[in-house]
Design a protein around this motif. Structure first.
Motif, PDB file in Angstrom:
ATOM      1  N   GLY B  83       7.094   0.620  -9.274  1.00  0.00           N
ATOM      2  CA  GLY B  83       6.482  -0.714  -8.710  1.00  0.00           C
ATOM      3  C   GLY B  83       5.519  -1.292  -9.751  1.00  0.00           C
ATOM      4  N   LEU B  84       6.189  -1.275 -11.030  1.00  0.00           N
ATOM      5  CA  LEU B  84       5.518  -1.896 -12.249  1.00  0.00           C
ATOM      6  C   LEU B  84       6.109  -3.203 -12.579  1.00  0.00           C
ATOM      7  N   ALA B  85       5.396  -3.996 -12.976  1.00  0.00           N
ATOM      8  CA  ALA B  85       5.862  -5.477 -13.153  1.00  0.00           C
ATOM      9  C   ALA B  85       6.618  -5.131 -14.551  1.00  0.00           C
ATOM     10  N   PHE B  86       7.671  -5.902 -14.741  1.00  0.00           N
ATOM     11  CA  PHE B  86       8.483  -5.702 -15.932  1.00  0.00           C
ATOM     12  C   PHE B  86       9.244  -7.283 -16.384  1.00  0.00           C
ATOM     13  N   ARG B  87       8.914  -7.616 -17.499  1.00  0.00           N
ATOM     14  CA  ARG B  87       9.723  -8.975 -18.218  1.00  0.00           C
ATOM     15  C   ARG B  87      10.207  -8.355 -19.532  1.00  0.00           C
ATOM     16  N   ARG B  88      11.454  -8.360 -19.852  1.00  0.00           N
ATOM     17  CA  ARG B  88      11.871  -8.011 -21.261  1.00  0.00           C
ATOM     18  C   ARG B  88      11.066  -8.879 -22.108  1.00  0.00           C
ATOM     19  N   PRO B  89      10.594  -8.181 -23.100  1.00  0.00           N
ATOM     20  CA  PRO B  89       9.747  -9.053 -24.172  1.00  0.00           C
ATOM     21  C   PRO B  89      10.787  -9.871 -24.957  1.00  0.00           C
ATOM     22  N   THR B  90      10.367 -11.094 -25.416  1.00  0.00           N
ATOM     23  CA  THR B  90      11.483 -11.674 -26.143  1.00  0.00           C
ATOM     24  C   THR B  90      11.286 -11.316 -27.784  1.00  0.00           C
ATOM     25  N   GLN B  91      10.409 -10.546 -28.112  1.00  0.00           N
ATOM     26  CA  GLN B  91      10.423  -9.937 -29.295  1.00  0.00           C
ATOM     27  C   GLN B  91      10.056  -8.280 -29.218  1.00  0.00           C
ATOM     28  N   PHE B  92      11.209  -7.751 -30.004  1.00  0.00           N
ATOM     29  CA  PHE B  92      11.023  -6.091 -29.697  1.00  0.00           C
ATOM     30  C   PHE B  92      11.467  -5.552 -31.145  1.00  0.00           C
ATOM     31  N   ARG B 121       0.835  -3.674 -20.333  1.00  0.00           N
ATOM     32  CA  ARG B 121       1.204  -4.840 -19.315  1.00  0.00           C
ATOM     33  C   ARG B 121       1.453  -6.278 -20.143  1.00  0.00           C
ATOM     34  N   ALA B 122       0.548  -6.499 -21.147  1.00  0.00           N
ATOM     35  CA  ALA B 122       0.646  -7.891 -21.983  1.00  0.00           C
ATOM     36  C   ALA B 122       2.123  -7.850 -22.370  1.00  0.00           C
ATOM     37  N   ASN B 123       2.629  -6.523 -23.225  1.00  0.00           N
ATOM     38  CA  ASN B 123       3.618  -6.633 -24.088  1.00  0.00           C
ATOM     39  C   ASN B 123       5.085  -6.830 -23.108  1.00  0.00           C
ATOM     40  N   PHE B 124       5.173  -5.772 -22.149  1.00  0.00           N
ATOM     41  CA  PHE B 124       5.969  -5.349 -21.324  1.00  0.00           C
ATOM     42  C   PHE B 124       6.145  -6.134 -19.904  1.00  0.00           C
ATOM     43  N   ALA B 125       5.283  -6.903 -19.497  1.00  0.00           N
ATOM     44  CA  ALA B 125       5.224  -7.487 -18.079  1.00  0.00           C
ATOM     45  C   ALA B 125       4.870  -8.956 -18.288  1.00  0.00           C
ATOM     46  N   GLU B 126       4.030  -9.280 -19.373  1.00  0.00           N
ATOM     47  CA  GLU B 126       3.776 -10.645 -19.344  1.00  0.00           C
ATOM     48  C   GLU B 126       4.159 -11.447 -20.858  1.00  0.00           C
ATOM     49  N   ASP B 127       5.092 -10.576 -21.633  1.00  0.00           N
ATOM     50  CA  ASP B 127       5.769 -11.131 -22.895  1.00  0.00           C
ATOM     51  C   ASP B 127       4.615 -11.751 -23.514  1.00  0.00           C
ATOM     52  N   ARG B 128       3.520 -11.119 -24.007  1.00  0.00           N
ATOM     53  CA  ARG B 128       2.627 -11.789 -24.835  1.00  0.00           C
ATOM     54  C   ARG B 128       2.412 -10.789 -26.138  1.00  0.00           C
ATOM     55  N   ASP B 129       2.000 -11.556 -27.292  1.00  0.00           N
ATOM     56  CA  ASP B 129       2.315 -11.198 -28.477  1.00  0.00           C
ATOM     57  C   ASP B 129       1.011 -10.229 -28.691  1.00  0.00           C
ATOM     58  N   ILE B 130       1.183  -8.958 -28.657  1.00  0.00           N
ATOM     59  CA  ILE B 130       0.059  -8.078 -28.782  1.00  0.00           C
ATOM     60  C   ILE B 130      -0.487  -7.869 -30.281  1.00  0.00           C
ATOM     61  N   ALA B 131       0.357  -8.262 -31.255  1.00  0.00           N
ATOM     62  CA  ALA B 131      -0.090  -8.264 -32.577  1.00  0.00           C
ATOM     63  C   ALA B 131      -1.220  -9.401 -32.780  1.00  0.00           C
ATOM     64  N   ASP B 132      -1.307 -10.463 -31.813  1.00  0.00           N
ATOM     65  CA  ASP B 132      -1.983 -11.463 -32.062  1.00  0.00           C
ATOM     66  C   ASP B 132      -3.581 -11.278 -31.737  1.00  0.00           C
ATOM     67  N   PRO B 133      -4.570 -11.523 -32.687  1.00  0.00           N
ATOM     68  CA  PRO B 133      -6.002 -11.010 -32.233  1.00  0.00           C
ATOM     69  C   PRO B 133      -6.509 -11.715 -31.262  1.00  0.00           C
ATOM     70  N   GLN B 134      -6.055 -13.012 -30.894  1.00  0.00           N
ATOM     71  CA  GLN B 134      -6.630 -13.765 -29.854  1.00  0.00           C
ATOM     72  C   GLN B 134      -6.161 -13.042 -28.535  1.00  0.00           C
ATOM     73  N   VAL B 135      -5.013 -12.610 -28.562  1.00  0.00           N
ATOM     74  CA  VAL B 135      -4.412 -11.965 -27.334  1.00  0.00           C
ATOM     75  C   VAL B 135      -5.408 -10.586 -27.011  1.00  0.00           C
TER      76      VAL B 135
END
Lengths: 204, 204
Positions: B83-92, B121-135
């Protein structure tokens, strides 16, 4: 879910006789599939060509020592938990070519699953050389009514070609290691995924 | 079985924010450990140096395409089952360095586990860049009462050194991938081994 031509749900078991984690899978899969009401197809193949295709000239457990050290301890724990005898082979990986040919030649015979288990036991519990025709003759003698003809058939051109075809099929299916389980188009990799694969096959 | 100084049975959870299979493990480990009565130690580390030590300049899931294709499908199945949200990250893989530093800096803080889950969740469900300090500032804002100081502390020399020390410790422990679980001297590798590791820790 996937139905065979006979209407049964099926699982394909892709295994290599030199593969450590294939041992605990091979020892329980017939019983587990029976319990789940899933038909079982044994699929012997060779990992060597698959590994070479990935640029490896040896088992990754030898190429990457930390991974190898972990695997041996992990396998020991698994065998203990499942009540399987285990002795770390003095040679790894052992060459499973001839044993795989015997299995391919015997796939339609009732002794084949017992032979497969004998080979795994010889390799991983008795530290015997499964590449030695004498050893295979001895193992066949335990389960097969006519061991010599079975061993001779294993060296026929037809059997050699069938084993190579298994290897080509494995590569085409995206198989990259053993044991692997195939349920319809769904691939499951690793001994610890057998139950999940069976559940997938048995799902309505 | 192993007792911490406080007398509790403990499990160490070694994870990397770029690691796919660490995602489902990170999302359930706190709950699962609590249920098993096992104390949990979060151990963020970087896989890059470990992989480079094995001669890999990239994730093995990128280096070995068949393995990679399998992993993405497998992860999708796991997330669906749990039951975990998942979206394949565009960068891996995404660079988890700064996120790991924030986690190291916050290990003693009550918001840390929630932050770790937000990053996954940000990386694997929301496809956000977890290297970005703003994120990361945004994610911290959801769970931490003082996000800015937490982010600033992450860049201190002391925190950088502590994260490097985690990496050295991981290598010395024989860790070669993530997630890994350590229970006393026993290593368990892979998301699907979490329950086994907890059972080992909880055994009398």
């Amino acid at each position: 879910m996937p139905l065979s031509s006979s209407g049964a749900r099926t699982i394909q078991f892709w295994f290599e006789f030199g593969s450590t984690y294939s041992y605990p899978a091979a020892m329980r899969i017939e019983r587990a599939a029976g319990k789940a009401g899933v038909a079982l197809l044994w699929k012997p193949f060779l990992l060597g060509p698959i590994f070479r295709g990935q640029g490896w000239s040896d088992s990754p457990f030898n190429l990457y020592p930390a991974k190898g050290r972990y695997m041996w301890r992990d396998l020991e724990r698994i065998c203990e938990r499942e009540g399987l005898a285990f002795r770390r082979p003095t040679q790894f990986p052992r060459n499973g070519l001839l044993a795989a040919r015997v299995a391919v030649a015997g796939l339609a015979e009732s002794w084949c699953p017992a032979f497969i288990r004998e080979v795994y036991r010889a390799n991983f519990a008795e530290d015997r050389d499964i590449a030695d025709p004498q050893v295979l003759a001895d193992l066949l003698g335990r389960v097969c009514p006519a061991p010599r003809p079975a061993l001779e058939r294993a060296s026929s051109e037809k059997v050699k070609q069938r084993l190579r075809a298994h290897g080509d099929e494995a590569a085409a299916l995206g198989i990259f290691g053993a044991p692997s389980f195939l349920v319809g188009p769904e691939l499951f990799w690793g001994n610890d995924r057998l139950e999940e694969a069976l559940a997938w096959a048995a799902a309505p």
